[in-house]
Design a protein around this motif. Sequence first.
Motif, mmCIF file in Angstrom:
data_model
loop_
_atom_site.group_PDB
_atom_site.id
_atom_site.type_symbol
_atom_site.label_atom_id
_atom_site.label_comp_id
_atom_site.label_asym_id
_atom_site.label_seq_id
_atom_site.Cartn_x
_atom_site.Cartn_y
_atom_site.Cartn_z
ATOM 1 N N ARG A 123 0.434 -40.435 98.663
ATOM 2 C CA ARG A 123 1.381 -40.323 99.869
ATOM 3 C C ARG A 123 2.285 -39.128 99.957
ATOM 4 N N SER A 124 2.110 -38.158 98.882
ATOM 5 C CA SER A 124 2.668 -37.149 98.961
ATOM 6 C C SER A 124 2.125 -35.768 98.880
ATOM 7 N N TYR A 125 2.676 -34.550 98.938
ATOM 8 C CA TYR A 125 1.960 -33.304 99.361
ATOM 9 C C TYR A 125 0.956 -32.872 98.190
ATOM 10 N N ASN A 126 0.716 -33.181 97.039
ATOM 11 C CA ASN A 126 -0.282 -33.003 96.243
ATOM 12 C C ASN A 126 -1.606 -33.962 96.270
ATOM 13 N N ARG A 127 -1.086 -35.050 97.171
ATOM 14 C CA ARG A 127 -2.314 -36.021 97.805
ATOM 15 C C ARG A 127 -3.186 -36.656 96.726
ATOM 16 N N TYR A 128 -2.981 -36.254 95.106
ATOM 17 C CA TYR A 128 -3.776 -36.991 94.228
ATOM 18 C C TYR A 128 -2.842 -37.311 92.927
ATOM 19 N N PHE A 129 -3.104 -38.502 92.100
ATOM 20 C CA PHE A 129 -2.392 -38.631 91.078
ATOM 21 C C PHE A 129 -2.737 -37.200 90.341
ATOM 22 N N PHE A 130 -1.832 -36.986 89.038
ATOM 23 C CA PHE A 130 -1.993 -35.840 88.326
ATOM 24 C C PHE A 130 -3.328 -35.831 87.586
ATOM 25 N N ASP A 131 -3.877 -37.020 87.241
ATOM 26 C CA ASP A 131 -4.930 -37.209 86.245
ATOM 27 C C ASP A 131 -6.279 -36.827 87.105
ATOM 28 N N ALA A 132 -6.126 -36.603 88.381
ATOM 29 C CA ALA A 132 -7.242 -36.352 89.350
ATOM 30 C C ALA A 132 -7.751 -34.545 88.948
ATOM 31 N N PHE A 133 -6.820 -34.135 88.477
ATOM 32 C CA PHE A 133 -7.073 -32.621 88.283
ATOM 33 C C PHE A 133 -7.257 -32.357 86.852
ATOM 34 N N LEU A 134 -7.427 -33.384 86.132
ATOM 35 C CA LEU A 134 -7.923 -33.022 84.546
ATOM 36 C C LEU A 134 -9.336 -32.953 84.338
ATOM 37 N N PRO A 135 -10.430 -33.607 84.980
ATOM 38 C CA PRO A 135 -11.612 -33.753 84.782
ATOM 39 C C PRO A 135 -12.257 -32.105 84.234
ATOM 40 N N PRO A 136 -12.123 -31.028 84.949
ATOM 41 C CA PRO A 136 -12.432 -29.797 84.258
ATOM 42 C C PRO A 136 -12.013 -29.534 82.779
ATOM 43 N N TYR A 137 -10.903 -29.848 82.498
ATOM 44 C CA TYR A 137 -10.441 -29.672 81.004
ATOM 45 C C TYR A 137 -11.261 -30.505 80.237
ATOM 46 N N GLU A 138 -11.150 -31.984 80.563
ATOM 47 C CA GLU A 138 -11.968 -32.753 79.587
ATOM 48 C C GLU A 138 -13.469 -32.140 79.637
ATOM 49 N N GLN A 139 -14.229 -32.116 80.687
ATOM 50 C CA GLN A 139 -15.445 -31.752 80.646
ATOM 51 C C GLN A 139 -15.795 -30.480 79.715
ATOM 52 N N THR A 140 -14.766 -29.474 79.904
ATOM 53 C CA THR A 140 -14.918 -28.222 79.359
ATOM 54 C C THR A 140 -14.872 -28.276 77.663
ATOM 55 N N ALA A 141 -14.063 -29.476 77.391
ATOM 56 C CA ALA A 141 -13.976 -29.830 76.020
ATOM 57 C C ALA A 141 -15.224 -30.634 75.464
ATOM 58 N N VAL A 142 -15.609 -31.417 76.153
ATOM 59 C CA VAL A 142 -16.744 -32.476 75.853
ATOM 60 C C VAL A 142 -18.052 -31.514 75.601
ATOM 61 N N LEU A 143 -18.252 -30.561 76.726
ATOM 62 C CA LEU A 143 -19.309 -29.697 76.631
ATOM 63 C C LEU A 143 -19.439 -28.919 75.367
ATOM 64 N N CYS A 144 -18.304 -28.594 74.658
ATOM 65 C CA CYS A 144 -18.148 -28.044 73.354
ATOM 66 C C CYS A 144 -18.134 -29.102 72.588
ATOM 67 N N GLY A 145 -18.373 -30.172 72.444
ATOM 68 C CA GLY A 145 -18.256 -30.859 71.513
ATOM 69 C C GLY A 145 -16.965 -31.259 70.756
ATOM 70 N N MET A 146 -16.074 -31.370 71.763
ATOM 71 C CA MET A 146 -14.666 -31.405 71.201
ATOM 72 C C MET A 146 -13.753 -32.930 71.965
ATOM 73 N N ARG A 147 -13.005 -33.220 71.508
ATOM 74 C CA ARG A 147 -12.521 -34.230 71.805
ATOM 75 C C ARG A 147 -11.210 -34.110 72.629
ATOM 76 N N PHE A 148 -11.044 -34.460 74.008
ATOM 77 C CA PHE A 148 -9.823 -34.301 74.599
ATOM 78 C C PHE A 148 -8.764 -35.213 74.551
ATOM 79 N N LEU A 149 -7.561 -34.895 74.035
ATOM 80 C CA LEU A 149 -6.727 -35.762 73.772
ATOM 81 C C LEU A 149 -5.555 -35.924 75.018
#
Length: 207
Positions: A123-149
Amino acid sequence: MADVLVLVAHPDLRASRANAQLLKAARAAGTQVPERIEVRDLYALYPDYVIDVAAEQRAAHNARLIVWQHPIHWYSMPPLMKLWLDEVLELGWAYGRGGTALAGRDVWLVTTTGGAEAAYHPRSYNRYFFDAFLPPYEQTAVLCGMRFLPPLVLHGAHKVGKDVLEAHVQRYREALLSYPDWPELADLEECPSCEVPVGDRPAMQEA
């Protein structure tokens, strides 16, 4: 050969309120245990955007924890941090066939936002919860075999109270010093397997 590698990417630390303090805390922790913590200020190291890939790969390979510390820029990372990913995380080194140099590492995003936490809401101007912007970070880590904390986020960094900022900075410093003895790590799953089919990325070819 530090256990913890802190990569700091802020385009103008002179204008920073929170990230400058976070960098200061990381450096203080590194001074306290220089054999365990290495801090690399990417914009100071590479003002011309010419990254020493071999040096960065050595630093990353030697670490058990890699910290990506930066402010959020347009729902993502500053350009030099993105360039670090583009050039350092090479096919055949960090991912893909033979790309296991960083397998088993942990990655920790330490970031700040200009908007308040309430701004990251449907309902605010960014339109999504902050976690919605994290998948590119997490997937970058996972693709390299790293655990995203779980990330450490300071919302509304421009206007949070002094006490809140100081407590946040102190928490960061203590976490760097105490890694890997974080209670929350015991409850995290291991990094999932993420195989890249050879046909998807023929060696050294671009799409």
